[in-house]
Scaffold this active site. Structure first.
Site, PDB file in Angstrom:
ATOM      1  N   ASP A  91       0.903  -1.096  -0.017  1.00 49.72           N
ATOM      2  CA  ASP A  91      -0.059  -0.012   0.035  1.00 49.72           C
ATOM      3  C   ASP A  91       0.966   1.160  -0.057  1.00 49.72           C
ATOM      4  O   ASP A  91       1.960   1.330   0.230  1.00 49.72           O
ATOM      5  CB  ASP A  91      -0.929  -0.072   1.310  1.00 49.72           C
ATOM      6  CG  ASP A  91      -2.020   0.825   1.233  1.00 49.72           C
ATOM      7  OD1 ASP A  91      -2.261   1.363   0.359  1.00 49.72           O
ATOM      8  OD2 ASP A  91      -2.975   0.499   1.837  1.00 49.72           O
TER       9      ASP A  91
ATOM     10  N   ASP B 240     -10.738   2.012  -3.051  1.00 50.25           N
ATOM     11  CA  ASP B 240     -11.174   1.844  -1.878  1.00 50.25           C
ATOM     12  C   ASP B 240     -12.711   2.001  -1.937  1.00 50.25           C
ATOM     13  O   ASP B 240     -13.306   1.630  -0.805  1.00 50.25           O
ATOM     14  CB  ASP B 240     -10.524   2.867  -0.888  1.00 50.25           C
ATOM     15  CG  ASP B 240      -9.485   2.561  -0.259  1.00 50.25           C
ATOM     16  OD1 ASP B 240      -8.874   1.502  -0.693  1.00 50.25           O
ATOM     17  OD2 ASP B 240      -8.651   3.147   0.380  1.00 50.25           O
TER      18      ASP B 240
HETATM   19  C1  DGJ Z   1      -5.624   1.892   2.079  1.00 50.29           C
HETATM   20  C2  DGJ Z   1      -6.210   0.594   1.313  1.00 50.29           C
HETATM   21  O1  DGJ Z   1      -6.578   1.094  -0.008  1.00 50.29           O
HETATM   22  C3  DGJ Z   1      -7.257  -0.172   2.152  1.00 50.29           C
HETATM   23  O2  DGJ Z   1      -7.747  -1.258   1.343  1.00 50.29           O
HETATM   24  C4  DGJ Z   1      -6.726  -0.578   3.579  1.00 50.29           C
HETATM   25  O3  DGJ Z   1      -5.579  -1.458   3.064  1.00 50.29           O
HETATM   26  C5  DGJ Z   1      -6.225   0.724   4.084  1.00 50.29           C
HETATM   27  N1  DGJ Z   1      -5.176   1.475   3.283  1.00 50.29           N
HETATM   28  C6  DGJ Z   1      -5.393   0.084   5.363  1.00 50.29           C
HETATM   29  O4  DGJ Z   1      -4.752   1.144   6.125  1.00 50.29           O
END
Ligand code: DGJ
Length: 746
Positions: free
Chosen positions: A480, A550
């Site tokens: 991430d 997200d």
């Molecule tokens: C952003 C990601 O896109 C989410 O899926 C998740 O992993 C969060 N970060 C966790 O902090």
């Protein structure tokens, strides 16, 4: 023409033939590399008609003896500024005398089999030399010794030309590069529409179409990452282009950092299209004997609309951009605990989730954020990649073992480019983040960005990750990256190289990813940046799939996934079913619709599956079974977008297997309509003379559907002309699907 790259010494024309497209360049006066043509395939090796030049007022002449010739008025391959072209240049450099004038002239060229590798940069590749040919053309600025090498690869089976550029300093002075674009292409007229993918966090890549006007129109990122806000992609399409009709010229940059792409229309209506690293904030000190390499740009052409453009890029990205063992493998159905637990879990909760997921047929458990340091919210611990024994007292390997006993593989979330001010790493190495002297260090999500332009930082992170991945049989990593860059400066580089940091960061990131994926070839890596904030071909070279957004709302996902599919294949998209009301938008959609929409990519679940009702549990089991049946088709088949969600009414798409024996069609009605018309869905991509059986999978209808709609037998031409009757779906956000198989010839 029997070879993809041909040079006609007589006319001094280079003819590149990539799939069904031709790209022609010519040496004008034996010195200037002019662009002659890009579009549908030409059978002759050379363009017969000469380049016509005319005298234009206020367009100066580099050759005083020829008033008809100005660089300002001819289409060019790699334009420069200061020597008669007033349009935007491809390259800008500053020399010791304070000048920035360039005059690039042809020196030599080489035609090479296959495609040479780019040094330290992601790029498309070939596995056999016959797949492509490359021409390298050297252009020189004689007074300074600056040599630009333009590289063009024509793929034999894709309508795509890969371009890249190297700039070498063969002189004796330091050269300060200020702009080095990867590709410029001059189009003869402005009658195009510009298609691009703007967006925001949780609303990525919404397709936008605007007419090309008489001005500059650019898409760019200045955020240090390719970004949610714009994608390094655009297309120029003839007006009225549809999925099946129209000329489309696509530009894709294989790069994950700041980029500049777009068009500039000049006084006579010609359009200069360009793509490369964003000159904004960029600089590069090129010492004598050094070479700078710019990233690869891909130029694609389709004469059959957006659908054919997408399918060509999908095949290229699937087969010759993505690498590693997972390139040709279906991906496991996963459960991710993020939306189920956020930061609040312990080993028992995870194992209960794992147990429920396993009974549903899910194959991989992904432990998301919050397993390390003392991270109970997003304010701490990034950089301390050691398990939090308060939550997981027996550590990762015990968790993995318990999950394995439940028949689940284990995967983990990391955010290795970041550091929390509240972390051991930051306390020990406060200068390891991007920063400028004593200036404020702006935080984003309470975190700072590690300085990946420094090799010592890259090596330290590599060591940490290596130890982590060796600590347990981890089969999947979600990588991430949750903030963009500010105060871009590095303590590791001298003052006169600070403008290099943005690009050097990306080179450092690529180095770490190359090394890590080499060390752990059996790990499936998924890239993520707050969802799809770095969904670009550069990341796909290292990590074969991306967490698309997200936003897990099925209806929001329609436009995100449709936009993404313009360039990126389904196998690169992570798509999850989540709980309702949806956590991002609060919408309530049926679980069947959530399932069918998430089947447009790598299917996953991101919800507390322990809470499912018995009915939903049954439905989810059935949808996982269905996905396992069709995932080969979804991940490796050809995508046809049948109806775009931007109509706000409905959306439909289908996958067809390479041999055209099988297809899977999905239809989603967005809002219910009273007394709606008897609507038919016209299919695509089937074999016209083949007989198919189409089985309707329909959920939650409040009336009986006649048998004649449930099972349809018809030839491909009928399905692609008469189409399939769409059942009247009752209620908002309803979906149905058809499984289509060819019938054996009796
Ligand atoms: C952003 C990601 O896109 C989410 O899926 C998740 O992993 C969060 N970060 C966790 O902090």
């Amino acid at each position: 023409m029997s070879v993809p790259v041909y040079y006609d010494g007589q006319t001094q024309q280079f003819h590149l033939q990539a799939g069904q497209c031709s790209y022609v360049m010519q040496l004008y006066k034996g010195a200037y590399l002019v662009h002659r043509y890009f579009g549908r395939s030409l059978s002759n090796v050379s363009i017969n008609q000469p380049l016509i030049t005319v005298d234009r007022a206020f367009s100066p002449n580099p050759d005083p003896a020829d008033e008809h010739f100005s660089l300002d008025t001819v289409p060019l391959e790699y334009p420069v500024f200061g020597s008669s072209d007033f349009r935007l240049p491809a390259i800008e450099a500053e020399f010791d005398d304070g000048s920035s004038i360039l005059d690039l002239r042809y020196v030599r060229h080489r035609i090479l089999p296959g495609k040479p590798q780019l040094i330290g940069l992601p790029a498309t590749y070939v596995e056999r030399e016959e797949e492509a040919q490359t021409v390298e053309i050297d252009l020189q600025d004689a007074p300074t010794g600056l040599v630009v090498t333009l590289r063009y690869t024509a793929f034999a089976h894709h309508g795509v030309i890969a371009r890249s550029v190297s700039v070498a300093n063969h002189g004796v002075q330091n050269i300060r590069l200020k702009r080095v674009l990867s590709a410029v292409c001059d189009f003869p007229s402005e009658s195009y529409h510009l298609i691009h993918l703007p967006g925001a966090h949780a609303r990525e890549r919404e397709m936008s179409i605007i007419p090309v006007g008489r001005t500059a129109q650019f898409l760019e990122s200045r955020r240090g990452a390719s970004s949610h806000q714009q994608n390094p992609f655009f297309a120029l399409a003839t007006p009225f282009t549809t999925e099946d009709y129209g000329d489309v010229f696509a530009f894709s940059l294989v790069y994950s950092g700041n980029f500049l792409m777009g068009v500039d229309t000049e006084q006579f209506g010609t359009v200069r299209a360009m793509a490369g690293i964003n000159p904004f904030g960029f600089g590069w000190l090129l010492r004598p004997s050094e070479t700078f390499h710019a990233p690869e740009a891909l130029l694609g052409y389709s004469q059959q609309g957006l659908g054919a453009m997408s399918r060509d890029f999908h095949r290229l990205f699937r087969k010759r951009l993505v690498r590693g063992a997972f390139r040709d493998q279906v991906r496991p159905v996963l459960i991710n605990n993020w939306e189920a637990t956020y930061f609040h879990f312990d080993q028992d909760t995870l194992l209960e989730l794992g147990q429920s997921a396993s009974l549903l047929g899910i194959e991989l458990f992904v432990l998301d954020d919050g397993w390390f340091g003392h991270r109970d919210d997003d304010r701490s611990s990034l950089g301390d990649w050691k398990v939090d024994i308060r939550k997981l007292p027996e550590g990762l390997s015990a968790l993995e073992k318990a999950l394995r006993e439940q028949n689940m593989q284990f995967g983990i979330w990391v955010e290795p480019e970041m550091v929390s001010p509240d972390s051991e790493l930051y306390r020990t190495h406060p200068d390891w983040c991007l920063h400028v002297g004593e200036r404020t260090r702006s935080t984003g999500r309470h975190q700072l960005v590690l300085d990946f332009s420094r090799s010592d930082v890259c090596e330290a992170i590599l060591d940490q990750l290596t130890r982590l991945l060796q600590s347990a049989p981890i089969r999947y990593v979600k990588w991430d990256m949750n903030r963009h860059m500010t105060e871009v400066g590095s303590k590791g580089w001298p003052i006169d190289q600070q403008r290099e940091i943005g690009h050097r960061y990306i080179l450092g990131l690529y180095y770490v990813l190359e090394e890590l994926t080499r060390r752990f070839p059996a790990v499936l890596f998924e890239s993520c940046s707050g969802g799809g904030g770095r969904f670009d071909p550069g990341m796909l070279y290292y990590m074969p799939q991306v967490w698309t957004s997200d936003n897990t709302d099925a209806i929001g996902r329609l436009s995100i996934q449709f936009g993404t599919s313009l360039l990126y294949p389904s196998i690169t998209m992570g798509a999850h079913v989540s709980a309702v009301p949806n956590h991002q938008v609060g919408r309530i959609t049926p679980v069947d619709t959530r399932g069918l929409v998430a089947m447009m990519g790598n299917l996953g679940y991101e919800m507390d599956v322990r809470q499912l009702t018995d009915l939903d549990r049954e439905k989810v089991s059935a949808q996982i079974l269905l996905y396992k049946e069709i995932r080969q088709l979804v991940l490796f088949g050809d995508l046809y977008r049948l109806r775009h969600p931007h109509t706000q009414r409905d959306a439909a798409w289908m996958y067809v297997s390479e041999d055209r024996d099988e297809a899977f069609v999905t239809y989603v009605r967005i809002l219910a309509v009273a007394n709606s018309p008897m609507d038919r869905l016209i299919l695509r991509g089937l074999e016209p003379q083949t007989e198919y059986h189409a089985k309707l999978l329909v959920y939650d209808v409040s009336y009986e559907i006649p048998d004649s709609m449930l099972d349809v037998t018809a030839r491909g031409d009928e399905l692609m002309a008469v189409g399939l009757m769409i059942p009247h779906l009752h209620g908002d956000f309803r979906a149905c699907a058809w499984k289509i198989v060819s019938q054996p010839v009796s």
